[in-house]
Scaffold this motif. Structure first.
Motif, PDB file in Angstrom:
ATOM      1  N   VAL A  98     -12.645 -36.184  -9.433  1.00  0.00           N
ATOM      2  CA  VAL A  98     -12.792 -35.974  -8.003  1.00  0.00           C
ATOM      3  C   VAL A  98     -11.792 -36.353  -7.268  1.00  0.00           C
ATOM      4  O   VAL A  98     -11.301 -37.273  -7.379  1.00  0.00           O
ATOM      5  CB  VAL A  98     -14.335 -36.726  -7.848  1.00  0.00           C
ATOM      6  CG1 VAL A  98     -14.882 -36.440  -6.257  1.00  0.00           C
ATOM      7  CG2 VAL A  98     -15.352 -36.507  -8.390  1.00  0.00           C
ATOM      8  N   LEU A 103     -13.949 -38.303  -2.798  1.00  0.00           N
ATOM      9  CA  LEU A 103     -14.655 -39.388  -3.390  1.00  0.00           C
ATOM     10  C   LEU A 103     -14.897 -40.463  -2.296  1.00  0.00           C
ATOM     11  O   LEU A 103     -16.067 -40.852  -2.171  1.00  0.00           O
ATOM     12  CB  LEU A 103     -13.880 -39.927  -4.551  1.00  0.00           C
ATOM     13  CG  LEU A 103     -14.643 -41.149  -5.161  1.00  0.00           C
ATOM     14  CD1 LEU A 103     -15.969 -40.385  -5.731  1.00  0.00           C
ATOM     15  CD2 LEU A 103     -13.745 -41.637  -6.358  1.00  0.00           C
ATOM     16  N   THR A 107     -18.232 -37.938  -1.080  1.00  0.00           N
ATOM     17  CA  THR A 107     -18.999 -37.650  -2.378  1.00  0.00           C
ATOM     18  C   THR A 107     -20.492 -38.310  -2.130  1.00  0.00           C
ATOM     19  O   THR A 107     -21.286 -37.616  -2.564  1.00  0.00           O
ATOM     20  CB  THR A 107     -18.414 -38.077  -3.816  1.00  0.00           C
ATOM     21  OG1 THR A 107     -17.266 -37.555  -3.738  1.00  0.00           O
ATOM     22  CG2 THR A 107     -19.209 -37.966  -4.901  1.00  0.00           C
ATOM     23  N   THR A 142     -14.160 -41.476 -12.816  1.00  0.00           N
ATOM     24  CA  THR A 142     -13.576 -40.212 -12.420  1.00  0.00           C
ATOM     25  C   THR A 142     -11.779 -40.472 -12.352  1.00  0.00           C
ATOM     26  O   THR A 142     -11.363 -41.589 -11.786  1.00  0.00           O
ATOM     27  CB  THR A 142     -13.919 -39.560 -10.992  1.00  0.00           C
ATOM     28  OG1 THR A 142     -13.677 -38.261 -11.052  1.00  0.00           O
ATOM     29  CG2 THR A 142     -13.891 -40.416 -10.063  1.00  0.00           C
ATOM     30  N   THR A 179     -14.548 -36.579 -15.310  1.00  0.00           N
ATOM     31  CA  THR A 179     -15.416 -37.002 -14.506  1.00  0.00           C
ATOM     32  C   THR A 179     -16.736 -37.382 -15.121  1.00  0.00           C
ATOM     33  O   THR A 179     -17.250 -36.522 -16.134  1.00  0.00           O
ATOM     34  CB  THR A 179     -16.003 -36.434 -13.276  1.00  0.00           C
ATOM     35  OG1 THR A 179     -14.946 -36.196 -12.352  1.00  0.00           O
ATOM     36  CG2 THR A 179     -17.257 -37.087 -12.565  1.00  0.00           C
TER      37      THR A 179
END
Length: 626
Positions: A98, A103, A107, A142, A179
């Protein structure tokens, strides 16, 4: 009295204060709101969708090839793993990770739509919904190439009252793009589902449909169940049907609407056979029935499968003349918000102006298919030919439609030729656009050795399929049905599956050969006195009941070259030795211990052993010398 009142009011103003009223969303209410109307499978699909979006982003940002719709044509190298254990669910991918800004800002932000080009996921909604559906505690790793993030949190972190913050540990990248999301403290309903074999099987089947297009483009998805002492792994294969190119050419239509492209492919299910075709039996199409209908595919993600409902555009009642009907409706848009699907991606938005325009195209295509299918059916049910023997009727059907595919399993003693089209059937032949071809003469038991010589002149290296159309039949039902299918399997398309079928052909041929010439006991005796059976500690009852297998026969044929006709002995001996070398390879494929390197391996094996298969199928052994 009035003076006292004013003094009191003044005092109240002096003591006035601001009180904070708590606001926010209870995490349990948020979870219920987001997950009440979706199944666990749909929640897991949300996670897979996010992984695919990450893969597509990376593909589109580098050198890449696209298909006719502008979508990536190759996802090779990308893998997604879904693992179930007693206490957790894990999903892991090797995509891009990500992005840092995504992120940290988007996210876990509820309700912000995906901005992925040609995306299929909903960051901030799909991800959060997926986690909340399965359990109450979560973990994340991630790595996007710049940084690696790790976080552990629970459902309270999704509340918006500011009392709980979602924190992540950021560190330098490990250079392993990936991820991973883990859900633990699973809910009782979740635990019950993942321990149910029927639920797992249903999940696998749904994955095979929903992600068919991506898998056919090279994406790998696997489901790992580590719920007991054993671990089961299922590799997801594509199941959305392809279309046949003969009899009814695929009908195509395309239009654009508000920046969204919609194109339709309608035709015959690739495995469907009309009643007049060779190979058709009353049951041959039964297992395909659930695959007929309309498929809506948005940005390569299957949303609706095999629908024959009015709401999806199929407005007439289903009729047998729609048998084999498949309509693939591809809807493609660079912005996911423009596509007419619901947020769970379980159906279309039925009253979206775009979808209303899309489904208007389905019924005309379905009617055109039915019209053409009806003319094919009429060839078979024609009053003038209905009273004729079935074999003669099938010859007429083949002649009028130009279909080459022949079922030799029940016509090995006959010679078939294609009749020229009847001038009176111009409308049918124009519709079907057949090519006037002549069917090859079928070899019989009487001329099988001669046929083997003829086939050697038409070099096997030119055969794209496992076997050519003119391969001799044995008269054994099992072998002949396998051989018929082998004439339709293109090795380069499915080399491992083709290898399994090639092995089955040899085993069936050996068994038929042994049965026809009463060699069963001789082969078993050779195995236990001269072959690998010498090392076995099998008791007499086991030996007596044991049936022939491939290894047993492969060793026996090498040591019995006196069976071969004198003019073929040298070539067949070399074939037998090569086959004995390859038998362990084929057995390894069957038992899942290995995979074929590439299609060339099977081509080489086939070319070196094909004459032995021809001999076993219909050769005349020299039994006096055996």
């Amino acid at each position: 009295m009035e003076q006292n009142t004013s003094v009191k009011s003044l005092n109240n103003k002096e003591h006035r204060e601001v009180v904070r009223l708590k606001t926010g969303i209870d995490p349990r209410f948020l979870a219920d709101t987001l997950t009440t109307d979706i199944e666990l499978t749909d929640a897991l699909f949300d996670l897979i969708d996010n992984s695919i979006d990450a893969a597509r982003d990376q593909i589109l940002n580098g050198p890449h090839e696209t298909d006719s719709r502008g979508l990536p044509s190759n996802y090779s190298g990308y893998e997604i793993k879904l693992r179930f254990s007693r206490e957790s669910i894990l999903i892991e991918d090797n995509c891009t990770g990500v992005g840092t800004q995504t992120l940290e800002e988007n996210t876990f932000y509820t309700g912000r739509r995906s901005d992925h080009k040609y995306g299929i996921g909903y960051y901030g909604l799909g991800l959060k919904r997926a986690l909340l559906k399965a359990g109450s505690r979560y973990g994340m790793i991630t790595d996007n190439g710049d940084y690696q993030y790790k976080s552990r949190f629970d459902m309270a972190a999704f509340a918006s009252d500011g009392d709980v913050q979602l924190l992540a540990e950021r560190s330098p990248s490990t250079d392993r793009l990936r991820t991973v999301f883990v859900v633990s403290s699973l809910y009782e309903e979740t635990t019950s589902q993942i321990h149910n074999a029927d639920w797992i099987n249903s999940l696998v089947k749904s994955l095979e449909v929903r992600y068919s297009i991506f898998i056919s483009k090279g994406l790998k998805i696997k489901v790992v169940c580590s719920l007991d002492s054993l671990t089961d792994t299922s590799f997801i294969n594509p199941t959305v049907p392809q279309l046949r190119n003969e009899l009814i050419a695929p009908l195509r239509q395309k239009f654009e609407f508000g920046g969204v492209s919609c194109d339709f492919e309608t035709g015959i299910h690739a495995n469907y056979l009309f009643p007049g075709e060779y190979g058709h039996t009353p049951k041959c199409n039964e297992e395909l029935t659930d695959q007929y209908g309309v498929y809506y595919i948005f940005n390569d993600r299957v949303i609706v499968e095999a629908s024959r409902e009015k709401k999806h555009g199929f407005t007439t009642n289903w009729h047998s003349e729609y048998g084999g009907f498949v309509c693939l409706a591809h809807v493609t848009g660079s912005s996911p918000k423009d596509l007419p699907w619901n947020t769970a991606k379980t159906d279309v938005k039925l009253f979206s102006p775009l979808f209303i325009k899309i489904r208007e195209n389905v019924e005309p295509l379905a009617k055109e298919y039915r019209s053409k299918a009806k003319k094919l059916i009429n060839i078979w049910t024609n009053k003038e030919t209905k009273s004729l023997p079935e074999e003669q009727r099938k010859q007429i059907f083949a002649a009028k439609t130009g279909v080459k595919k022949l079922d030799r399993s029940n016509v090995s003693a006959s010679t078939l030729t294609t009749h020229k089209n009847n001038p009176n059937n111009t409308s049918i032949t124009t519709l079907l656009a057949p090519k006037e071809t002549k069917s090859p003469t079928l070899s019989t038991a009487k001329n099988s050795v001669k046929a083997a010589r003829n086939n050697s002149n038409k070099h096997s290296k030119s055969w794209k399929t496992i076997l050519p159309d003119y391969f001799p039949m044995s008269g054994d039902a099992i072998f002949d049905h396998l051989a018929l299918e082998a004439t339709t399997i293109v090795i380069s398309e499915v080399p491992n599956s083709a290898s399994l079928l090639y092995r089955s052909l040899f085993e069936a041929a050996f068994k038929a050969f042994a049965k026809k010439h009463s060699l069963h006991d001789q082969i078993k005796e050779h195995y236990y006195t001269k072959g690998e059976g010498r090392k076995k500690q099998h008791d007499s009852d086991y030996v007596k009941k044991r049936t022939l297998d491939l290894s047993m026969c492969a060793g026996w044929i090498v040591d019995n070259d006196s069976l071969y006709p004198s003019d073929m002995k040298k070539r067949l001996s070399l074939c037998a030795k090569r086959f004995k070398q390859e038998a362990p390879v084929l057995n390894g494929l069957v038992h899942g211990n290995r995979v074929l390197g590439n299609a060339n391996d099977l081509f080489s094996m086939r070319d070196a052993t094909i004459e032995l298969l021809e001999f076993l199928a219909d050769g005349k052994p020299n039994l006096n010398g055996a």
